[in-house]
Design an enzyme around this catalytic site. Sequence first.
Site, PDB file in Angstrom:
ATOM      1  N   CYS A 152       1.704  87.418   1.915  1.00  0.00           N
ATOM      2  CA  CYS A 152       1.719  87.239   0.458  1.00  0.00           C
ATOM      3  C   CYS A 152       1.010  88.397  -0.261  1.00  0.00           C
ATOM      4  CB  CYS A 152       1.106  85.895   0.084  1.00  0.00           C
ATOM      5  SG  CYS A 152      -0.479  85.535   0.864  1.00  0.00           S
TER       6      CYS A 152
HETATM    7  N1  LIG Z   1      -0.616  80.019   2.451  1.00  0.00           N
HETATM    8  C1  LIG Z   1       0.016  81.116   2.031  1.00  0.00           C
HETATM    9  O1  LIG Z   1      -0.021  81.478   0.854  1.00  0.00           O
HETATM   10  C2  LIG Z   1       0.806  81.938   3.014  1.00  0.00           C
HETATM   11  C3  LIG Z   1       1.579  82.972   2.516  1.00  0.00           C
HETATM   12  C4  LIG Z   1       2.336  83.752   3.391  1.00  0.00           C
HETATM   13  C5  LIG Z   1       2.309  83.449   4.731  1.00  0.00           C
HETATM   14  N2  LIG Z   1       1.537  82.439   5.203  1.00  0.00           N
HETATM   15  C6  LIG Z   1       1.571  82.144   6.640  1.00  0.00           C
HETATM   16  O2  LIG Z   1       2.299  80.938   6.840  1.00  0.00           O
HETATM   17  C7  LIG Z   1       1.764  80.252   7.977  1.00  0.00           C
HETATM   18  C8  LIG Z   1       1.394  78.825   7.571  1.00  0.00           C
HETATM   19  O3  LIG Z   1       0.368  78.889   6.588  1.00  0.00           O
HETATM   20  P1  LIG Z   1      -0.133  77.625   5.767  1.00  0.00           P
HETATM   21  O4  LIG Z   1      -0.912  78.175   4.650  1.00  0.00           O
HETATM   22  O5  LIG Z   1       0.981  76.704   5.501  1.00  0.00           O
HETATM   23  O6  LIG Z   1      -1.106  76.913   6.840  1.00  0.00           O
HETATM   24  P2  LIG Z   1      -1.526  75.366   6.887  1.00  0.00           P
HETATM   25  O7  LIG Z   1      -1.491  74.772   5.528  1.00  0.00           O
HETATM   26  O8  LIG Z   1      -2.806  75.332   7.638  1.00  0.00           O
HETATM   27  O9  LIG Z   1      -0.381  74.670   7.763  1.00  0.00           O
HETATM   28  C9  LIG Z   1      -0.250  74.943   9.134  1.00  0.00           C
HETATM   29  C10 LIG Z   1       0.888  74.132   9.703  1.00  0.00           C
HETATM   30  O10 LIG Z   1       1.081  74.490  11.073  1.00  0.00           O
HETATM   31  C11 LIG Z   1       1.033  73.317  11.876  1.00  0.00           C
HETATM   32  N3  LIG Z   1       0.453  73.691  13.182  1.00  0.00           N
HETATM   33  C12 LIG Z   1      -0.789  74.116  13.444  1.00  0.00           C
HETATM   34  N4  LIG Z   1      -0.911  74.436  14.755  1.00  0.00           N
HETATM   35  C13 LIG Z   1       0.307  74.208  15.307  1.00  0.00           C
HETATM   36  C14 LIG Z   1       0.821  74.325  16.623  1.00  0.00           C
HETATM   37  N5  LIG Z   1       0.085  74.771  17.639  1.00  0.00           N
HETATM   38  N6  LIG Z   1       2.121  73.979  16.831  1.00  0.00           N
HETATM   39  C15 LIG Z   1       2.882  73.514  15.827  1.00  0.00           C
HETATM   40  N7  LIG Z   1       2.436  73.384  14.554  1.00  0.00           N
HETATM   41  C16 LIG Z   1       1.171  73.737  14.309  1.00  0.00           C
HETATM   42  C17 LIG Z   1       0.182  72.333  11.121  1.00  0.00           C
HETATM   43  O11 LIG Z   1       0.509  71.042  11.560  1.00  0.00           O
HETATM   44  P3  LIG Z   1      -0.552  69.808  11.517  1.00  0.00           P
HETATM   45  O12 LIG Z   1      -1.069  69.757  10.143  1.00  0.00           O
HETATM   46  O13 LIG Z   1       0.325  68.640  11.866  1.00  0.00           O
HETATM   47  O14 LIG Z   1      -1.567  70.090  12.570  1.00  0.00           O
HETATM   48  C18 LIG Z   1       0.635  72.624   9.682  1.00  0.00           C
HETATM   49  O15 LIG Z   1       1.851  71.973   9.426  1.00  0.00           O
HETATM   50  C19 LIG Z   1       0.566  81.077   8.463  1.00  0.00           C
HETATM   51  O16 LIG Z   1       0.997  81.911   9.514  1.00  0.00           O
HETATM   52  C20 LIG Z   1       0.205  81.898   7.249  1.00  0.00           C
HETATM   53  O17 LIG Z   1      -0.429  83.117   7.585  1.00  0.00           O
HETATM   54  C21 LIG Z   1       0.796  81.675   4.370  1.00  0.00           C
END
Ligand SMILES: NC(=O)c1ccc[n+]([C@@H]2O[C@H](COP(=O)([O-])OP(=O)(O)OC[C@H]3O[C@@H](n4cnc5c(N)ncnc54)[C@H](OP(=O)(O)O)[C@@H]3O)[C@@H](O)[C@H]2O)c1
Length: 349
Positions: A152
Site C-alpha cells: 500500500c
Molecule cells: N492492511 C493493509 O492495508 C494491507 C495493504 C496491502 C497489503 N497488505 C497485505 O495483505 C496481507 C493481509 O493483511 P491484513 O492487514 O488483512 O492482515 P490481518 O488483518 O491480520 O489478516 C490476516 C488474515 O490471514 C489469516 N491467517 C493468518 N495466518 C494464516 C495462516 N497461517 N494460514 C491461513 N490464514 C492465515 C488470518 O486468519 P485468522 O484471523 O482466522 O487467524 C486473517 O484472515 C498481508 O500480507 C499484508 O502485508 C495489507
Amino acid sequence: MHMTISVAVSGASGYVGGEVLRVFSEHPDVEFGALTAHSSAGDLVGVHQPHLRSLADRTIVETSAETLAGHDVVVLALPHGASGEIAAQLPPETLVIDCGADHRLASAEAWAEYYGGEHAGTWPYGMPELITPGGHQRDNLPGSRRIAVPGCNVTAVTLALQPGVAAGVVDPTDIVAVLANGYSGAGKKLATHLLASEGLGAASPYGVGGVHRHIPEIVQNLTSAGGEDVTISFTPTLVPMARGILATVTAPLASGADAAQVRAAWEAAYENEPFVHLLPEGQWPTTAATLGANTCLVQVAVDQKAGRVVVISAIDNLVKGTAGAALQSMNLALGVEETTGLQTLGVAP
Ligand SMILES: NC(=O)c1ccc[n+]([C@@H]2O[C@H](COP(=O)([O-])OP(=O)(O)OC[C@H]3O[C@@H](n4cnc5c(N)ncnc54)[C@H](OP(=O)(O)O)[C@@H]3O)[C@@H](O)[C@H]2O)c1
C-alpha cells in the site's frame, strides 16, 4: 456475454480479506466460492466482518489446497510468508492473486535482506499504471495466472513520483518520502502499539532509518519507470485514522527542468488513467477524499527555494492500496474491461 468468475478468498477474517469481499462484491461477474482463514475457521463471516451483510451467514473454512481448489480465481490475503506455500500447491490455470509481499520482489537478495527466509519467486506485478520501459504494467497482465498485488505504501509513493522520474524532471538519487498512515495498514493483529490508548491522540513513526520492507519495492518500481540509482529515505507515521495514506514525496528538480515541465509530466502521465487523478492546481489530496474508492489523488508543486519537486498523493490503503488493485489486475488478467466493478466514488465526510 455474461460469464461467472468463481473467486475464493483466503484471509477472509482479516482487513484485506474483508475489503476484497466488499470490493469484489461490486463486480457483476464475481461469485464467491470458499472463504478461508486460520484461527477463525468455523466462524461465520458476520462475526469478523459485520459490515458485509450479504455474506454474514457464510462460514469461514480452513485454508488448504483442497478448500481453495476448483475456483477460477484465488485471492490470498495472508501474512507475508504464508502465501508462498499455499500458492505453490494451486494449479497453474488458476488465477492466484497474492495481496501479501511474497511474490513482489524481483531480487532474492532484497527479499532476504528485508523479509528474511526463502524467496518464493517473482510474479507479474499488479500495478497496471506502473510505467515500464515499453509502456505500462497493464500491458503485461492479460493472460497472467499469478499476480503480486503491490504494497500500500509502495502504491502511494510510486504513483506520486513516477511521472517525474519517467520524464527526467526529478533526480531519483535523493528521494524523501514521509507518510501518514491509518492503522488498518498494520492488519488486525494484537499489538501494544496498535491499541487505541496508544494511538488516539498520537502520531507515531515506525520503520525509521531505511529498514521498512517497502523500500526495495519502491526502488524496483521507480527503476522500472526509468530511474537510475534510485535512492529513497522512507518514513511512515501512524496517525489516528482507520484507513488512508497521505504520502509527501520530494526529490531534487533535475538540472535544467522548470515548473512548467514538471506540471506537464504529471498531466501527461495521468490524463488517461481511470483511477489516478492529478488534481487542479492548488487543490491538495486528502485521505478523506479517497475513502472506499479505487482512486489515487495526486498534486505536484515545485519548491524553487529548496530546489525540490514536492508531490502529495492520497489513497485508501485497503482499496487502491490493495483490494481495488487486485480487482483491477484480475480484470486485466481475464480479459475483462479494466474498470469493471471498480468504484471512483468515495465516502465523505
Ligand atoms: N492492511 C493493509 O492495508 C494491507 C495493504 C496491502 C497489503 N497488505 C497485505 O495483505 C496481507 C493481509 O493483511 P491484513 O492487514 O488483512 O492482515 P490481518 O488483518 O491480520 O489478516 C490476516 C488474515 O490471514 C489469516 N491467517 C493468518 N495466518 C494464516 C495462516 N497461517 N494460514 C491461513 N490464514 C492465515 C488470518 O486468519 P485468522 O484471523 O482466522 O487467524 C486473517 O484472515 C498481508 O500480507 C499484508 O502485508 C495489507
